[in-house]
Design a protein around this motif. Structure first.
Motif, PDB file in Angstrom:
ATOM      1  N   ALA A 182      29.869  42.000 -16.440  1.00 23.26           N
ATOM      2  CA  ALA A 182      30.274  41.067 -15.389  1.00 23.26           C
ATOM      3  C   ALA A 182      30.094  41.755 -14.042  1.00 23.26           C
ATOM      4  O   ALA A 182      30.606  42.860 -13.835  1.00 23.26           O
ATOM      5  N   ILE A 183      29.345  41.119 -13.164  1.00 20.21           N
ATOM      6  CA  ILE A 183      29.290  41.544 -11.764  1.00 20.21           C
ATOM      7  C   ILE A 183      30.245  40.637 -11.009  1.00 20.21           C
ATOM      8  O   ILE A 183      30.029  39.429 -10.920  1.00 20.21           O
ATOM      9  N   ASP A 184      31.311  41.210 -10.502  1.00 18.33           N
ATOM     10  CA  ASP A 184      32.392  40.461  -9.858  1.00 18.33           C
ATOM     11  C   ASP A 184      32.533  40.975  -8.433  1.00 18.33           C
ATOM     12  O   ASP A 184      32.917  42.131  -8.226  1.00 18.33           O
ATOM     13  N   ILE A 185      32.209  40.125  -7.470  1.00 13.82           N
ATOM     14  CA  ILE A 185      32.179  40.552  -6.069  1.00 13.82           C
ATOM     15  C   ILE A 185      33.148  39.709  -5.260  1.00 13.82           C
ATOM     16  O   ILE A 185      33.015  38.487  -5.195  1.00 13.82           O
ATOM     17  N   GLY A 186      34.117  40.364  -4.664  1.00 13.53           N
ATOM     18  CA  GLY A 186      35.084  39.685  -3.816  1.00 13.53           C
ATOM     19  C   GLY A 186      34.868  40.022  -2.355  1.00 13.53           C
ATOM     20  O   GLY A 186      33.925  40.735  -1.986  1.00 13.53           O
ATOM     21  N   ALA A 187      35.767  39.525  -1.530  1.00 14.03           N
ATOM     22  CA  ALA A 187      35.620  39.704  -0.088  1.00 14.03           C
ATOM     23  C   ALA A 187      35.847  41.135   0.365  1.00 14.03           C
ATOM     24  O   ALA A 187      35.398  41.525   1.446  1.00 14.03           O
ATOM     25  N   PHE A 207      32.298  49.205  -5.578  1.00 12.71           N
ATOM     26  CA  PHE A 207      31.829  49.446  -4.212  1.00 12.71           C
ATOM     27  C   PHE A 207      32.635  48.587  -3.242  1.00 12.71           C
ATOM     28  O   PHE A 207      33.227  47.576  -3.612  1.00 12.71           O
ATOM     29  N   SER A 208      32.657  49.010  -1.994  1.00 13.59           N
ATOM     30  CA  SER A 208      33.388  48.265  -0.969  1.00 13.59           C
ATOM     31  C   SER A 208      32.524  47.128  -0.438  1.00 13.59           C
ATOM     32  O   SER A 208      31.292  47.184  -0.473  1.00 13.59           O
ATOM     33  N   ASN A 209      33.189  46.119   0.074  1.00 11.20           N
ATOM     34  CA  ASN A 209      32.495  44.991   0.679  1.00 11.20           C
ATOM     35  C   ASN A 209      33.333  44.474   1.834  1.00 11.20           C
ATOM     36  O   ASN A 209      34.564  44.441   1.751  1.00 11.20           O
ATOM     37  N   SER A 210      32.686  44.101   2.897  1.00 14.14           N
ATOM     38  CA  SER A 210      33.385  43.508   4.033  1.00 14.14           C
ATOM     39  C   SER A 210      32.347  42.869   4.942  1.00 14.14           C
ATOM     40  O   SER A 210      31.152  43.148   4.834  1.00 14.14           O
ATOM     41  N   HIS A 217      23.274  45.189   1.226  1.00 15.19           N
ATOM     42  CA  HIS A 217      24.155  46.228   0.695  1.00 15.19           C
ATOM     43  C   HIS A 217      24.712  45.809  -0.661  1.00 15.19           C
ATOM     44  O   HIS A 217      24.743  46.610  -1.606  1.00 15.19           O
ATOM     45  N   ILE A 218      25.133  44.557  -0.769  1.00 15.06           N
ATOM     46  CA  ILE A 218      25.685  44.066  -2.030  1.00 15.06           C
ATOM     47  C   ILE A 218      24.649  44.184  -3.142  1.00 15.06           C
ATOM     48  O   ILE A 218      24.944  44.679  -4.240  1.00 15.06           O
ATOM     49  N   PHE A 219      23.430  43.729  -2.870  1.00 15.19           N
ATOM     50  CA  PHE A 219      22.397  43.769  -3.912  1.00 15.19           C
ATOM     51  C   PHE A 219      22.051  45.206  -4.287  1.00 15.19           C
ATOM     52  O   PHE A 219      21.861  45.529  -5.470  1.00 15.19           O
ATOM     53  N   ALA A 220      21.988  46.086  -3.284  1.00  9.92           N
ATOM     54  CA  ALA A 220      21.693  47.494  -3.576  1.00  9.92           C
ATOM     55  C   ALA A 220      22.762  48.107  -4.471  1.00  9.92           C
ATOM     56  O   ALA A 220      22.455  48.887  -5.387  1.00  9.92           O
ATOM     57  N   GLU A 221      24.025  47.740  -4.240  1.00 14.85           N
ATOM     58  CA  GLU A 221      25.113  48.258  -5.077  1.00 14.85           C
ATOM     59  C   GLU A 221      25.063  47.661  -6.486  1.00 14.85           C
ATOM     60  O   GLU A 221      25.399  48.335  -7.466  1.00 14.85           O
ATOM     61  N   TYR A 238      21.588  35.776  -7.954  1.00  7.59           N
ATOM     62  CA  TYR A 238      20.894  35.450  -9.214  1.00  7.59           C
ATOM     63  C   TYR A 238      19.395  35.290  -8.961  1.00  7.59           C
ATOM     64  O   TYR A 238      18.565  35.707  -9.779  1.00  7.59           O
ATOM     65  N   TYR A 239      19.052  34.666  -7.847  1.00  5.67           N
ATOM     66  CA  TYR A 239      17.634  34.468  -7.495  1.00  5.67           C
ATOM     67  C   TYR A 239      16.921  35.804  -7.328  1.00  5.67           C
ATOM     68  O   TYR A 239      15.790  35.995  -7.804  1.00  5.67           O
ATOM     69  N   LEU A 240      17.578  36.766  -6.668  1.00  2.00           N
ATOM     70  CA  LEU A 240      16.970  38.088  -6.499  1.00  2.00           C
ATOM     71  C   LEU A 240      16.752  38.771  -7.844  1.00  2.00           C
ATOM     72  O   LEU A 240      15.782  39.511  -8.026  1.00  2.00           O
TER      73      LEU A 240
END
Length: 485
Positions: free
Chosen positions: A6-11, A34-37, A51-55, A158-160
């Protein structure tokens, strides 16, 4: 033994979680975090999706290094934010973050063209200033005309990975642009935005396979052979699948994280006038369900307080400090827009308390206590509204997500609402993501079996209500503070 990721990405953060079924229980292992903001540039707030995709890629590389050569993979993120692509599949613009202030006043301007009542009757979606409908309404019109594709953030990720364009329904429903009757994008709303249906892709239900990850990605970065399964891409939709609810009991949930989403799972929408006036939403869920819920400003407030302090205390330490303070001395209306994205959360809380002649919280424990007390009271209001709208009582409230680890808030909530609270699992979003993958692979039969598996694997902590001596006086004070919302 099958591998699920599961790739789960929040704010505020993202992670990759591996799951395996072992002796009739799910075993989870975090592979990468990884961090996200969002970042401010030229006066606007944007997500760094590169950054999100690279992580994501980095996490899949770690999975391969751990010996995971093949897996099923599902992806979820937050809702409402979108990506514009040109005909070559390149982004036309950086991705606006929903907390950007460009939509201030947008709902009022839009509803001069179509009333709130008409929009709610069509979509059943609550009015929030950052809904995609209002974001697109204020977006540069020439750029919208140029867009060949409009997709939500997880659709784009998903497209990437796959090269396939789609609009997954649980996230698409949060745009406030899907028609409950036709189960399609509403043509009249598209017309008001000067958009075309062909700028959006096919609406996809959770559980479908997109095929394998792009071979060139797997080869270039040495990734596992991943079958991409469409899960509920709105993280709340996945979290609700991950609620370990028992059949036969009337239950509600709070998906507790940056936001607190309180509601019930329904098999048909409830878009009545009363539901609209209470600002309840009908977001689409997996397998024909609806998430009848209310958005509540959640742990974002304590996250901001912690950030302003330079992360001097952990969240558990903040809860300990709050527990040592007297309850209900200072209260704030959590859903007031002034707390959505202030320059300083601490200063805004203190200013509100000063304006309302309450004790002004100074110490970290006092500020944290103010937030937790106010959240529990907000939950009380929302749950009472929910019971009134559903015309039935709720027996048990499930709190899932990161906020389920906050025992002070869980016990406070049980005390205020006067009902049993079951807290956990904290990993409900990843578990719901994985559950849909497992149903798709036929390793689990259906939602009922998935929830039984989750309950067996992760026993919730039970909080029974305790008496609050001065609750009636507290509720009277609280009612005056929130009467303007």
């Amino acid at each position: 033994m099958k591998n699920y990721i599961a790739i789960d990405i929040g704010a505020s953060s993202g992670r990759l979680v591996q799951a395996q079924l072992y002796e009739k229980r799910l075993v989870l292992k975090e592979i990468h975090r990884f961090s996200n903001s969002f970042n401010q540039r030229n006066g606007h707030d944007y997500w760094d999706v590169d950054h999100i995709f690279a992580e994501m890629i980095k996490g899949l590389q770690k999975a391969k290094q751990l010996g995971i050569d093949a897996c099923r993979l599902g992806l979820d993120t937050w809702a409402v934010d979108y990506v514009l692509l040109d005909r070559e599949g390149q982004r036309l613009e950086e991705v606006y973050a929903y907390r950007d202030k460009r939509t201030e006043g947008a709902p009022e301007k839009f509803h001069a063209k179509m009333s709130r009542e008409q929009v709610y009757a069509k979509t059943g979606i609550q009015e929030l200033p950052f809904n995609t409908l209002y974001q697109l309404f204020v977006h540069d019109q020439s750029q919208l005309c140029e867009a060949d594709a409009i997709m939500m953030v997880p659709d784009y990720l998903y497209y990437l990975l796959s090269g396939r364009r789609m609009n997954e329904v649980t996230n698409a429903s949060t745009t406030q642009m899907l028609n409950l009757s036709t189960r399609e994008f509403d043509e009249e709303l598209l017309g008001l935005l000067q958009l075309r249906r062909d700028q959006f892709s096919e609406l996809i239900e959770p559980g479908q396979s997109l095929g394998m990850i792009r071979p060139e990605l797997a080869q270039k970065y040495d990734l596992p052979q991943c079958e991409l399964v469409v899960v509920p891409t709105h993280d709340t939709a996945s979290a609700v699948i991950g609620v370990p609810a028992q059949e036969g009991r009337s239950w509600a949930y709070i998906s507790s994280g940056t936001w607190s989403l309180l509601g019930a799972e329904l098999d048909r929408p409830l878009n009545s006038k009363a539901a609209m006036e209470a600002n309840y939403t009908n977001e689409w869920g997996a397998y024909g369900t609806y998430r009848f819920l209310k958005n509540i400003m959640g742990l974002w407030m304590i996250q901001e307080v912690r950030r302003e302090s330079g992360n001097a205390c952990s969240f558990s330490q903040l809860a300990e400090l709050a527990a040592a303070e007297l309850p209900f001395r200072s209260l704030i209306p959590c859903n007031d827009p002034r707390f959505l994205n202030p320059e300083s959360m601490v200063a805004e809380i203190q200013l509100y308390c000063k304006e309302t002649s309450q004790q002004i919280p100074q110490k970290m424990g006092e500020i944290a206590r103010c937030i937790f007390d106010s959240l529990a009271l907000t939950y009380f209001d929302a749950l009472r509204e929910l019971e009134r709208l559903l015309k039935r009582s709720i027996d048990v409230l499930h709190i899932v997500g990161g906020g389920s680890n906050n025992e002070l808030l869980c016990q406070l909530t049980a005390n205020v609402i006067g009902k049993t609270v079951q807290a956990g699992p904290s990993e409900s979003t990843a578990l719901g993501n994985i559950a849909v993958q497992m149903i798709s692979s036929q390793e689990v039969k259906d939602i009922k079996a998935a929830r039984e598996l989750i309950a067996r694997s992760f026993s919730p902590k039970v909080f029974e209500p305790r008496t609050i001596d001065n609750l009636e006086q507290v509720l009277q004070r609280w009612g005056k503070l929130v009467s303007h919302l």
